[in-house]
Design a protein around this motif. Sequence first.
Motif, PDB file in Angstrom:
ATOM      1  N   VAL A 210       0.749  -1.170   0.015  1.00 13.29           N
ATOM      2  CA  VAL A 210       0.056  -0.096   0.013  1.00 13.29           C
ATOM      3  C   VAL A 210       0.978   1.213  -0.201  1.00 13.29           C
ATOM      4  N   GLY A 211       1.890   1.288   0.874  1.00 16.27           N
ATOM      5  CA  GLY A 211       2.934   2.397   0.769  1.00 16.27           C
ATOM      6  C   GLY A 211       3.390   2.649  -0.443  1.00 16.27           C
ATOM      7  N   MET A 212       4.056   1.617  -1.034  1.00 12.67           N
ATOM      8  CA  MET A 212       4.668   1.839  -2.448  1.00 12.67           C
ATOM      9  C   MET A 212       3.777   2.316  -3.385  1.00 12.67           C
ATOM     10  N   THR A 213       2.441   1.701  -3.373  1.00 10.15           N
ATOM     11  CA  THR A 213       1.411   2.031  -4.345  1.00 10.15           C
ATOM     12  C   THR A 213       1.115   3.591  -4.199  1.00 10.15           C
ATOM     13  N   VAL A 214       1.008   4.189  -2.946  1.00  6.85           N
ATOM     14  CA  VAL A 214       0.533   5.511  -2.882  1.00  6.85           C
ATOM     15  C   VAL A 214       1.834   6.292  -3.355  1.00  6.85           C
ATOM     16  N   GLY A 215       3.054   5.777  -2.872  1.00  5.80           N
ATOM     17  CA  GLY A 215       4.143   6.590  -3.193  1.00  5.80           C
ATOM     18  C   GLY A 215       4.241   6.764  -4.672  1.00  5.80           C
ATOM     19  N   ALA A 216       4.294   5.609  -5.294  1.00  2.94           N
ATOM     20  CA  ALA A 216       4.390   5.625  -6.740  1.00  2.94           C
ATOM     21  C   ALA A 216       3.301   6.536  -7.426  1.00  2.94           C
ATOM     22  N   LEU A 217       1.995   6.395  -6.778  1.00  5.06           N
ATOM     23  CA  LEU A 217       1.148   7.197  -7.426  1.00  5.06           C
ATOM     24  C   LEU A 217       1.237   8.815  -7.295  1.00  5.06           C
ATOM     25  N   ILE A 218       1.607   9.227  -6.148  1.00  4.54           N
ATOM     26  CA  ILE A 218       2.027  10.519  -5.705  1.00  4.54           C
ATOM     27  C   ILE A 218       3.349  10.802  -6.758  1.00  4.54           C
ATOM     28  N   PRO A 258       7.880   4.423   2.005  1.00  7.15           N
ATOM     29  CA  PRO A 258       7.648   4.756   0.479  1.00  7.15           C
ATOM     30  C   PRO A 258       7.015   5.993  -0.040  1.00  7.15           C
ATOM     31  N   ILE A 259       6.184   6.395   0.854  1.00  5.63           N
ATOM     32  CA  ILE A 259       5.570   7.795   0.584  1.00  5.63           C
ATOM     33  C   ILE A 259       6.542   8.772   1.030  1.00  5.63           C
ATOM     34  N   ALA A 260       7.228   8.554   1.881  1.00  9.37           N
ATOM     35  CA  ALA A 260       8.425   9.628   2.148  1.00  9.37           C
ATOM     36  C   ALA A 260       9.272   9.858   0.857  1.00  9.37           C
ATOM     37  N   ALA A 261       9.738   8.544   0.513  1.00 11.83           N
ATOM     38  CA  ALA A 261      10.406   8.631  -0.636  1.00 11.83           C
ATOM     39  C   ALA A 261      10.120   9.392  -1.826  1.00 11.83           C
ATOM     40  N   GLU A 265      11.464  12.625  -3.982  1.00 12.16           N
ATOM     41  CA  GLU A 265      11.493  12.736  -5.313  1.00 12.16           C
ATOM     42  C   GLU A 265      10.715  13.850  -5.875  1.00 12.16           C
ATOM     43  N   GLN A 266       9.720  14.127  -5.427  1.00 11.44           N
ATOM     44  CA  GLN A 266       8.870  15.393  -5.865  1.00 11.44           C
ATOM     45  C   GLN A 266       9.283  16.621  -5.309  1.00 11.44           C
ATOM     46  N   GLY A 267      10.371  16.577  -4.612  1.00 10.10           N
ATOM     47  CA  GLY A 267      11.144  17.961  -4.371  1.00 10.10           C
ATOM     48  C   GLY A 267      10.638  18.725  -3.063  1.00 10.10           C
ATOM     49  N   VAL A 268      10.030  17.516  -2.281  1.00 13.59           N
ATOM     50  CA  VAL A 268       9.925  18.377  -0.904  1.00 13.59           C
ATOM     51  C   VAL A 268      10.881  18.294  -0.121  1.00 13.59           C
ATOM     52  N   GLY A 271      13.765  17.816   5.229  1.00 16.83           N
ATOM     53  CA  GLY A 271      13.498  18.114   6.662  1.00 16.83           C
ATOM     54  C   GLY A 271      11.834  18.032   7.002  1.00 16.83           C
ATOM     55  N   THR A 272      11.025  18.537   5.739  1.00 16.14           N
ATOM     56  CA  THR A 272       9.564  18.264   5.732  1.00 16.14           C
ATOM     57  C   THR A 272       9.380  16.755   5.547  1.00 16.14           C
ATOM     58  N   VAL A 273      10.123  16.182   4.939  1.00 17.72           N
ATOM     59  CA  VAL A 273       9.757  14.682   4.835  1.00 17.72           C
ATOM     60  C   VAL A 273      10.070  13.885   6.292  1.00 17.72           C
ATOM     61  N   LEU A 274      11.182  14.287   6.845  1.00 12.58           N
ATOM     62  CA  LEU A 274      11.355  13.597   8.234  1.00 12.58           C
ATOM     63  C   LEU A 274      10.345  14.215   9.394  1.00 12.58           C
ATOM     64  N   ALA A 275       9.755  15.234   9.164  1.00 16.77           N
ATOM     65  CA  ALA A 275       8.955  15.655  10.365  1.00 16.77           C
ATOM     66  C   ALA A 275       7.503  14.773  10.033  1.00 16.77           C
ATOM     67  N   PHE A 276       7.280  14.507   8.704  1.00 20.01           N
ATOM     68  CA  PHE A 276       6.134  13.679   8.186  1.00 20.01           C
ATOM     69  C   PHE A 276       6.463  12.396   8.906  1.00 20.01           C
TER      70      PHE A 276
END
Length: 323
Positions: A210-218, A258-261, A265-268, A271-276
């Motif tokens: 699920v995480g990889m799917t959501v991450g891939a779609l993002i 996977p969502i964080a990755a 990749e989308q340029g976030v 630090g914002t990713v790690l806060a998430f």
Amino acid sequence: MLPAATEPALRESWRFFVHLAVVLVPLFIGGSFLVGLAEEYLPPEAVERKLRGHDEGAGNVLAAGFGAVTPFCSCSTVPALAGLLQAGAPLGLAFSFLLASPLVNEIAVILLLGVFGLKLTAVYVVTTFTAAVGGGIAIGRLGLGDHVKDVQGLTGGTDAAAAGVATDGGTVECGSSCSTPVQRSHRTRVGTAARGAWSFFVDTLPYLLVGMTVGALIHGVVPVAVVQRVLGPENPLAVPLAALAGAPIYVSMSGMLPIAASLSEQGVPVGTVLAFVIGGAGVSIPNLVLLTKLFERRLLLVYAGTVVAIGATLGVLFNAVFV
């Protein structure tokens, strides 16, 4: 027939899904094996016993260290925490253990290593460990011990020695009724850890998918401009928003990374990713539900606020350093 603009987006999503699978699945299995070894040699009841009687300062460092190297799930962390409190451990020391357990555990570190590399992962480990120590000391000085509920019945390992079950080192500790200690071999421990790693992977695979799917779609479908508008550097509230948004999304670290990755990749900003990630791991809904059995509302809010504050503070720090 798919619209012309949709097919390339889905192809890109599939490419990124395969990339995540190749990187994260072997790391997850390896991390699960290390988790199994850690729990074979250092079960929760052994942690409780070793932490009893320690005071503020060095005790917080030791507690955070055990929280980092003993990657229990919430269902094991909360009984271990209850055991510490029932044995008279200071609240601040118990909080250092509780804060470090979800943020600095082996699976999180190994997956972060695969996603972000050695340098950033090392800084993450040092800063989150320091935050767990400092957060425990600060909470210990607030005088909130009377907001801990009756922990009788939540402790899973405090009576282990009296019952004659394996505690530290695999030796059965018992009273006069036991004459011959039983020692499990290293080969047996490794085999148990390997079987546990595979079983854990199979059980967690749906969340990972699920995480990889959501991450891939993002990555492939959601426009970069949309992600940047919400979580990009131009939004001054992006870091605290990310720390808060992680909690309702989080199910397991395997699904979170996977969502964080993908966000990275989308340029976030990193630090914002790690806060998430920090907000989700520390203030996840399952974790909070279990903690309601141990903490009254005020102490639960202090815990959640501390995790969000750690996520937001470290997010801002990482964004400033890793530009």
